[in-house]
Design a protein around this motif. Structure first.
Motif, PDB file in Angstrom:
ATOM      1  N   ALA A 123       0.797  -1.232   0.000  1.00  0.00           N
ATOM      2  CA  ALA A 123       0.000   0.000   0.000  1.00  0.00           C
ATOM      3  C   ALA A 123       0.826   1.278   0.000  1.00  0.00           C
ATOM      4  N   VAL A 124       2.135   1.210  -0.224  1.00  0.00           N
ATOM      5  CA  VAL A 124       2.929   2.437  -0.136  1.00  0.00           C
ATOM      6  C   VAL A 124       3.505   2.903  -1.475  1.00  0.00           C
ATOM      7  N   GLU A 125       3.405   2.112  -2.513  1.00  0.00           N
ATOM      8  CA  GLU A 125       3.975   2.523  -3.796  1.00  0.00           C
ATOM      9  C   GLU A 125       3.309   3.800  -4.287  1.00  0.00           C
ATOM     10  N   GLY A 126       4.144   4.820  -4.551  1.00  0.00           N
ATOM     11  CA  GLY A 126       3.641   6.099  -5.032  1.00  0.00           C
ATOM     12  C   GLY A 126       3.011   6.975  -3.970  1.00  0.00           C
ATOM     13  N   VAL A 127       3.146   6.593  -2.708  1.00  0.00           N
ATOM     14  CA  VAL A 127       2.522   7.317  -1.603  1.00  0.00           C
ATOM     15  C   VAL A 127       3.594   8.046  -0.802  1.00  0.00           C
ATOM     16  N   GLN A 128       3.272   9.256  -0.345  1.00  0.00           N
ATOM     17  CA  GLN A 128       4.155   9.986   0.558  1.00  0.00           C
ATOM     18  C   GLN A 128       3.715   9.698   1.979  1.00  0.00           C
ATOM     19  N   LEU A 129       4.665   9.295   2.827  1.00  0.00           N
ATOM     20  CA  LEU A 129       4.320   8.986   4.209  1.00  0.00           C
ATOM     21  C   LEU A 129       5.536   9.162   5.105  1.00  0.00           C
ATOM     22  N   THR A 130       5.284   9.079   6.398  1.00  0.00           N
ATOM     23  CA  THR A 130       6.345   9.129   7.384  1.00  0.00           C
ATOM     24  C   THR A 130       6.190   7.937   8.314  1.00  0.00           C
ATOM     25  N   SER A 131       7.168   7.771   9.196  1.00  0.00           N
ATOM     26  CA  SER A 131       7.193   6.636  10.117  1.00  0.00           C
ATOM     27  C   SER A 131       8.341   6.868  11.092  1.00  0.00           C
ATOM     28  N   TRP A 132       8.562   5.890  11.948  1.00  0.00           N
ATOM     29  CA  TRP A 132       9.779   5.876  12.734  1.00  0.00           C
ATOM     30  C   TRP A 132      10.927   5.850  11.727  1.00  0.00           C
ATOM     31  N   PRO A 133      12.006   6.620  11.941  1.00  0.00           N
ATOM     32  CA  PRO A 133      13.057   6.752  10.931  1.00  0.00           C
ATOM     33  C   PRO A 133      13.659   5.437  10.426  1.00  0.00           C
ATOM     34  N   SER A 134      13.674   4.398  11.235  1.00  0.00           N
ATOM     35  CA  SER A 134      14.296   3.141  10.795  1.00  0.00           C
ATOM     36  C   SER A 134      13.517   2.442   9.676  1.00  0.00           C
ATOM     37  N   LEU A 135      12.286   2.873   9.416  1.00  0.00           N
ATOM     38  CA  LEU A 135      11.489   2.279   8.337  1.00  0.00           C
ATOM     39  C   LEU A 135      11.727   2.959   6.990  1.00  0.00           C
ATOM     40  N   ARG A 136      12.510   4.016   6.982  1.00  0.00           N
ATOM     41  CA  ARG A 136      12.717   4.790   5.749  1.00  0.00           C
ATOM     42  C   ARG A 136      13.122   3.903   4.565  1.00  0.00           C
ATOM     43  N   THR A 137      14.134   3.103   4.739  1.00  0.00           N
ATOM     44  CA  THR A 137      14.607   2.259   3.644  1.00  0.00           C
ATOM     45  C   THR A 137      13.542   1.258   3.225  1.00  0.00           C
ATOM     46  N   ASP A 138      12.847   0.668   4.178  1.00  0.00           N
ATOM     47  CA  ASP A 138      11.769  -0.280   3.852  1.00  0.00           C
ATOM     48  C   ASP A 138      10.698   0.401   3.002  1.00  0.00           C
ATOM     49  N   ILE A 139      10.304   1.605   3.396  1.00  0.00           N
ATOM     50  CA  ILE A 139       9.273   2.350   2.669  1.00  0.00           C
ATOM     51  C   ILE A 139       9.762   2.705   1.271  1.00  0.00           C
ATOM     52  N   GLU A 140      10.991   3.202   1.179  1.00  0.00           N
ATOM     53  CA  GLU A 140      11.530   3.567  -0.134  1.00  0.00           C
ATOM     54  C   GLU A 140      11.688   2.341  -1.034  1.00  0.00           C
ATOM     55  N   ASN A 141      12.112   1.216  -0.474  1.00  0.00           N
ATOM     56  CA  ASN A 141      12.238  -0.015  -1.253  1.00  0.00           C
ATOM     57  C   ASN A 141      10.890  -0.536  -1.732  1.00  0.00           C
ATOM     58  N   ALA A 142       9.827  -0.186  -1.026  1.00  0.00           N
ATOM     59  CA  ALA A 142       8.471  -0.582  -1.418  1.00  0.00           C
ATOM     60  C   ALA A 142       7.833   0.434  -2.363  1.00  0.00           C
ATOM     61  N   GLY A 143       8.579   1.484  -2.728  1.00  0.00           N
ATOM     62  CA  GLY A 143       8.078   2.458  -3.692  1.00  0.00           C
ATOM     63  C   GLY A 143       7.435   3.683  -3.098  1.00  0.00           C
ATOM     64  N   GLY A 144       7.501   3.825  -1.774  1.00  0.00           N
ATOM     65  CA  GLY A 144       6.931   4.994  -1.118  1.00  0.00           C
ATOM     66  C   GLY A 144       7.933   6.127  -1.031  1.00  0.00           C
ATOM     67  N   GLU A 145       7.429   7.327  -0.764  1.00  0.00           N
ATOM     68  CA  GLU A 145       8.285   8.493  -0.554  1.00  0.00           C
ATOM     69  C   GLU A 145       8.259   8.836   0.926  1.00  0.00           C
ATOM     70  N   TRP A 146       9.360   8.566   1.632  1.00  0.00           N
ATOM     71  CA  TRP A 146       9.442   8.817   3.062  1.00  0.00           C
ATOM     72  C   TRP A 146       9.855  10.261   3.296  1.00  0.00           C
ATOM     73  N   VAL A 147       9.151  10.938   4.216  1.00  0.00           N
ATOM     74  CA  VAL A 147       9.509  12.293   4.610  1.00  0.00           C
ATOM     75  C   VAL A 147       9.583  12.359   6.131  1.00  0.00           C
ATOM     76  N   ASP A 148      10.437  13.237   6.626  1.00  0.00           N
ATOM     77  CA  ASP A 148      10.621  13.395   8.066  1.00  0.00           C
ATOM     78  C   ASP A 148       9.783  14.571   8.543  1.00  0.00           C
ATOM     79  N   GLU A 149       8.494  14.326   8.737  1.00  0.00           N
ATOM     80  CA  GLU A 149       7.559  15.339   9.231  1.00  0.00           C
ATOM     81  C   GLU A 149       6.705  14.717  10.321  1.00  0.00           C
ATOM     82  N   ALA A 150       6.186  15.548  11.204  1.00  0.00           N
ATOM     83  CA  ALA A 150       5.387  15.049  12.329  1.00  0.00           C
ATOM     84  C   ALA A 150       4.179  14.250  11.866  1.00  0.00           C
ATOM     85  N   CYS A 151       3.535  14.708  10.812  1.00  0.00           N
ATOM     86  CA  CYS A 151       2.337  14.034  10.334  1.00  0.00           C
ATOM     87  C   CYS A 151       2.206  14.295   8.839  1.00  0.00           C
ATOM     88  N   VAL A 152       1.905  13.254   8.084  1.00  0.00           N
ATOM     89  CA  VAL A 152       1.775  13.365   6.635  1.00  0.00           C
ATOM     90  C   VAL A 152       0.450  12.743   6.224  1.00  0.00           C
TER      91      VAL A 152
END
Length: 186
Positions: A123-152
């Motif tokens: 469910a993350v391909e092409g989606v912008q989202l945030t998470s705990w920072p350690s998930l960044r690579t997982d999200i990017e590898n799944a096609g998501g765009e990880w951003v470091d913001e309080a809420c997205v």
């Protein structure tokens, strides 16, 4: 914008190891807005919440196990804690539960490590989202765009990074759930 969630059926998917504040604060906010909130888990009875990953917190009552009819729910909350979503993503039934919300275009709110379930549900391909920072690579590898913001917010998805973000997470979650409920009524 409606913050009246009267009649909205919300599932919180969690299991042992859930971060206590990340399940209880969204639950409290949703109930205050009028939503009917149910905890769904791998098992019935109670689940062990944690404060951090090391200090046991409260036992949280479970309303339904994963045999519940997912169609009864209008929205989904995915709290974090490291072990909670890690255990859930190993369950095919839990992943299918999340996939239902994705496939049905129902709103989802996920915090901290909760987005691991979104990755498992494709469910993350092409989606912008945030998470705990350690998930960044997982999200990017799944096609998501990880951003470091309080809420997205991206479409019917609201994500946050950590417990400090809970006030903004709850505000945006209730706003999104209310907008979706209004659209369903209209």
């Amino acid at each position: 914008m409606s913050t009246d969630l009267e009649g909205l059926q919300v599932a919180i998917l969690a299991t042992d190891g859930v971060e206590q504040v990340e399940i209880l604060e969204p639950m409290k906010a949703l109930k205050a807005a009028g939503a009917d909130v149910k905890v769904v888990s791998l098992k019935t009875g109670t689940i062990q919440a944690m404060n951090g990953d090391v200090n046991p917190g409260d036992k949280i009552p479970v309303d339904f196990d994963l045999s519940v009819d997912v169609e009864m729910f209008d929205a989904l909350v995915l709290p974090g804690g490291t072990t909670n979503p890690d255990k859930l993503r190993m369950s095919e039934d839990a992943v299918e539960f999340v996939q239902h919300f994705v496939d049905s275009d129902k709103p989802i709110a996920a915090i901290c490590h909760g987005p691991w379930m979104l990755i498992e549900a494709d469910a993350v391909e092409g989606v912008q989202l945030t998470s705990w920072p350690s998930l960044r690579t997982d999200i990017e590898n799944a096609g998501g765009e990880w951003v470091d913001e309080a809420c997205v917010r991206d479409g019917l998805l609201v994500t946050s990074r950590k417990p400090d973000d809970i006030p903004e997470f709850c505000r945006q979650m209730i706003e999104m759930f209310g907008e979706d409920a209004e659209e369903d009524e209209g």
